[in-house]
Scaffold this motif. Structure first.
Motif, mmCIF file in Angstrom:
data_model
loop_
_atom_site.group_PDB
_atom_site.id
_atom_site.type_symbol
_atom_site.label_atom_id
_atom_site.label_comp_id
_atom_site.label_asym_id
_atom_site.label_seq_id
_atom_site.Cartn_x
_atom_site.Cartn_y
_atom_site.Cartn_z
ATOM 1 N N LEU A 98 0.476 -1.170 -0.369
ATOM 2 C CA LEU A 98 -0.222 -0.070 -0.047
ATOM 3 C C LEU A 98 0.853 1.504 0.095
ATOM 4 O O LEU A 98 2.257 1.156 0.573
ATOM 5 C CB LEU A 98 -0.759 0.030 1.047
ATOM 6 C CG LEU A 98 -0.352 -0.007 3.209
ATOM 7 C CD1 LEU A 98 -0.472 1.308 3.116
ATOM 8 C CD2 LEU A 98 -0.994 -0.587 3.450
ATOM 9 N N LYS A 99 -0.125 2.247 -0.727
ATOM 10 C CA LYS A 99 0.762 3.239 -0.928
ATOM 11 C C LYS A 99 0.273 4.475 0.189
ATOM 12 O O LYS A 99 -0.485 4.615 0.123
ATOM 13 C CB LYS A 99 1.134 4.046 -2.145
ATOM 14 C CG LYS A 99 1.961 5.355 -1.899
ATOM 15 C CD LYS A 99 2.326 5.606 -4.013
ATOM 16 C CE LYS A 99 2.874 6.926 -3.352
ATOM 17 N NZ LYS A 99 3.338 7.378 -4.959
ATOM 18 N N ASN A 100 0.961 4.626 1.073
ATOM 19 C CA ASN A 100 -0.354 6.056 2.253
ATOM 20 C C ASN A 100 -0.268 7.353 1.363
ATOM 21 O O ASN A 100 1.089 7.585 0.368
ATOM 22 C CB ASN A 100 1.329 6.092 3.517
ATOM 23 C CG ASN A 100 0.680 6.840 3.890
ATOM 24 O OD1 ASN A 100 -0.793 7.686 3.700
ATOM 25 N ND2 ASN A 100 1.146 7.257 5.811
ATOM 26 N N LYS A 102 -4.438 4.300 -0.701
ATOM 27 C CA LYS A 102 -4.857 2.881 -2.248
ATOM 28 C C LYS A 102 -3.278 1.927 -1.398
ATOM 29 O O LYS A 102 -2.567 2.072 -1.495
ATOM 30 C CB LYS A 102 -3.478 4.169 -3.539
ATOM 31 C CG LYS A 102 -3.842 4.840 -4.139
ATOM 32 C CD LYS A 102 -3.878 5.935 -5.275
ATOM 33 C CE LYS A 102 -3.987 4.887 -6.369
ATOM 34 N NZ LYS A 102 -4.269 5.180 -7.271
ATOM 35 N N THR A 103 -4.664 0.657 -2.310
ATOM 36 C CA THR A 103 -3.962 -0.196 -1.149
ATOM 37 C C THR A 103 -3.975 -1.402 -2.622
ATOM 38 O O THR A 103 -4.634 -1.563 -3.616
ATOM 39 C CB THR A 103 -4.592 -0.845 -0.376
ATOM 40 O OG1 THR A 103 -4.806 0.277 1.027
ATOM 41 C CG2 THR A 103 -4.978 -2.015 0.170
ATOM 42 N N LEU A 104 -2.418 -1.902 -2.253
ATOM 43 C CA LEU A 104 -2.520 -3.276 -3.969
ATOM 44 C C LEU A 104 -2.521 -4.491 -2.720
ATOM 45 O O LEU A 104 -1.653 -4.634 -1.532
ATOM 46 C CB LEU A 104 -1.365 -3.421 -4.700
ATOM 47 C CG LEU A 104 -1.225 -4.214 -5.299
ATOM 48 C CD1 LEU A 104 -2.455 -3.913 -6.891
ATOM 49 C CD2 LEU A 104 -0.065 -3.935 -6.054
ATOM 50 N N LEU A 105 -3.410 -5.638 -3.425
ATOM 51 C CA LEU A 105 -2.965 -7.094 -3.068
ATOM 52 C C LEU A 105 -2.640 -8.111 -3.569
ATOM 53 O O LEU A 105 -3.254 -7.477 -4.817
ATOM 54 C CB LEU A 105 -4.546 -7.584 -2.484
ATOM 55 C CG LEU A 105 -5.598 -6.322 -1.328
ATOM 56 C CD1 LEU A 105 -7.314 -6.972 -1.547
ATOM 57 C CD2 LEU A 105 -5.021 -6.392 -0.355
ATOM 58 N N VAL A 106 -1.371 -8.661 -3.184
ATOM 59 C CA VAL A 106 -0.703 -9.677 -3.619
ATOM 60 C C VAL A 106 -1.034 -10.758 -3.082
ATOM 61 O O VAL A 106 -0.556 -11.329 -2.166
ATOM 62 C CB VAL A 106 0.366 -9.095 -3.987
ATOM 63 C CG1 VAL A 106 1.239 -10.220 -5.467
ATOM 64 C CG2 VAL A 106 0.972 -7.705 -4.515
ATOM 65 N N ASP A 107 -2.029 -11.339 -3.954
ATOM 66 C CA ASP A 107 -2.750 -12.777 -3.376
ATOM 67 C C ASP A 107 -0.641 -14.124 -3.718
ATOM 68 O O ASP A 107 -1.096 -14.227 -5.492
ATOM 69 C CB ASP A 107 -3.399 -13.219 -4.139
ATOM 70 C CG ASP A 107 -3.764 -14.315 -3.584
ATOM 71 O OD1 ASP A 107 -2.838 -15.297 -2.784
ATOM 72 O OD2 ASP A 107 -4.715 -15.167 -3.945
ATOM 73 N N LEU A 108 -0.055 -14.760 -3.192
ATOM 74 C CA LEU A 108 1.434 -14.891 -3.145
ATOM 75 C C LEU A 108 0.846 -16.496 -2.575
ATOM 76 O O LEU A 108 1.437 -17.665 -2.688
ATOM 77 C CB LEU A 108 2.305 -14.568 -2.454
ATOM 78 C CG LEU A 108 2.863 -13.476 -3.024
ATOM 79 C CD1 LEU A 108 3.325 -12.666 -2.173
ATOM 80 C CD2 LEU A 108 3.715 -14.387 -4.347
ATOM 81 N N LEU A 154 -5.752 -5.569 -6.927
ATOM 82 C CA LEU A 154 -5.208 -6.317 -6.718
ATOM 83 C C LEU A 154 -4.298 -7.092 -8.041
ATOM 84 O O LEU A 154 -4.292 -7.525 -8.807
ATOM 85 C CB LEU A 154 -6.180 -7.950 -6.612
ATOM 86 C CG LEU A 154 -6.141 -9.372 -6.581
ATOM 87 C CD1 LEU A 154 -5.509 -9.733 -4.991
ATOM 88 C CD2 LEU A 154 -7.588 -9.625 -6.955
ATOM 89 N N ILE A 155 -3.136 -7.476 -7.691
ATOM 90 C CA ILE A 155 -2.402 -8.643 -8.579
ATOM 91 C C ILE A 155 -2.794 -10.437 -7.928
ATOM 92 O O ILE A 155 -2.996 -10.732 -6.866
ATOM 93 C CB ILE A 155 -1.108 -8.507 -8.630
ATOM 94 C CG1 ILE A 155 0.140 -7.432 -8.054
ATOM 95 C CG2 ILE A 155 -0.117 -9.688 -9.026
ATOM 96 C CD1 ILE A 155 -0.423 -6.690 -9.682
ATOM 97 N N PRO A 156 -3.568 -10.777 -9.072
ATOM 98 C CA PRO A 156 -4.500 -11.737 -9.061
ATOM 99 C C PRO A 156 -3.598 -12.963 -8.576
ATOM 100 O O PRO A 156 -1.726 -13.186 -8.770
ATOM 101 C CB PRO A 156 -4.705 -12.425 -10.037
ATOM 102 C CG PRO A 156 -5.012 -11.610 -10.780
ATOM 103 C CD PRO A 156 -4.171 -10.417 -10.227
#
Length: 174
Positions: free
Chosen positions: A5-7, A45-51, A127-129
């Motif tokens: 996430l970017k603050n 702004k939030t990016l989820l990365v599913d690893l 999301l990065i799936p």
């Protein structure tokens, strides 16, 4: 599955939060998704990365048809990335899975010059799936781990690439 996430307040400093537990079924994907959604609602702004190789966050977060379309377009890249990327560079114009993005490192090739856009879930949340095949990258990490201490560049890149990708997404899409 670290939410990157970017603050957007104060100094625009990106933060990375990682959730990890070897035990399955403890709620990592659920916690990650809801934490990301809450941060997005707060204006971050939030990016989820599913690893997670089980891809639960991805499976719950996007329609099945959309996920199958993403995976189907990537299949030949996961099988032979170098050949496939030379045939169709346009694939980078749409959202791709984390395994697709990590695949050049897994194969010992140059990293992507251009990052595919993240999949927008709602305002401030992307999301990065995940992909079921990401276990292959995990195996590469295990194979190369001891070479990190010898200063092997590919091993170091393999170990650090997930964080680097999150940082690049923060810079480009944050």
């Amino acid at each position: 599955m670290p939410p990157c996430l970017k603050n957007t307040s104060k100094k625009d400093i990106m933060k990375i939060i990682s959730l990890f537990n070897n035990k399955g079924g403890v709620g990592k994907s659920t916690l990650g998704y809801h934490l990301g959604a809450a941060l997005a609602e707060m204006g971050h702004k939030t990016l989820l990365v599913d690893l997670d190789p089980q891809c639960n966050m991805t499976i719950w977060g996007i329609p099945t048809e959309q996920l199958h379309e993403i995976w189907e377009k990537e299949d030949k890249y996961i099988d032979d990335y170098e050949k496939a990327i030379n045939e169709n560079e346009d694939i980078l114009n749409s959202s791709r899975s984390i395994h697709f993005i990590l695949k050049p490192t897994e194969d010992g090739l140059n990293d992507l010059i251009k990052l595919p856009p993240p999949l927008e879930l709602k305002p401030n949340l992307a999301l990065i799936p995940g992909r079921l095949s990401v276990h292959k990258f995990e195996n590469r990490i295990a194979e190369r781990w001891s070479s990190v201490y010898l200063g092997d560049n590919l091993a170091i890149r393999t170990i650090t690439n997930i964080r680097n990708i999150c940082s690049k997404y923060g810079e480009e899409y944050g």
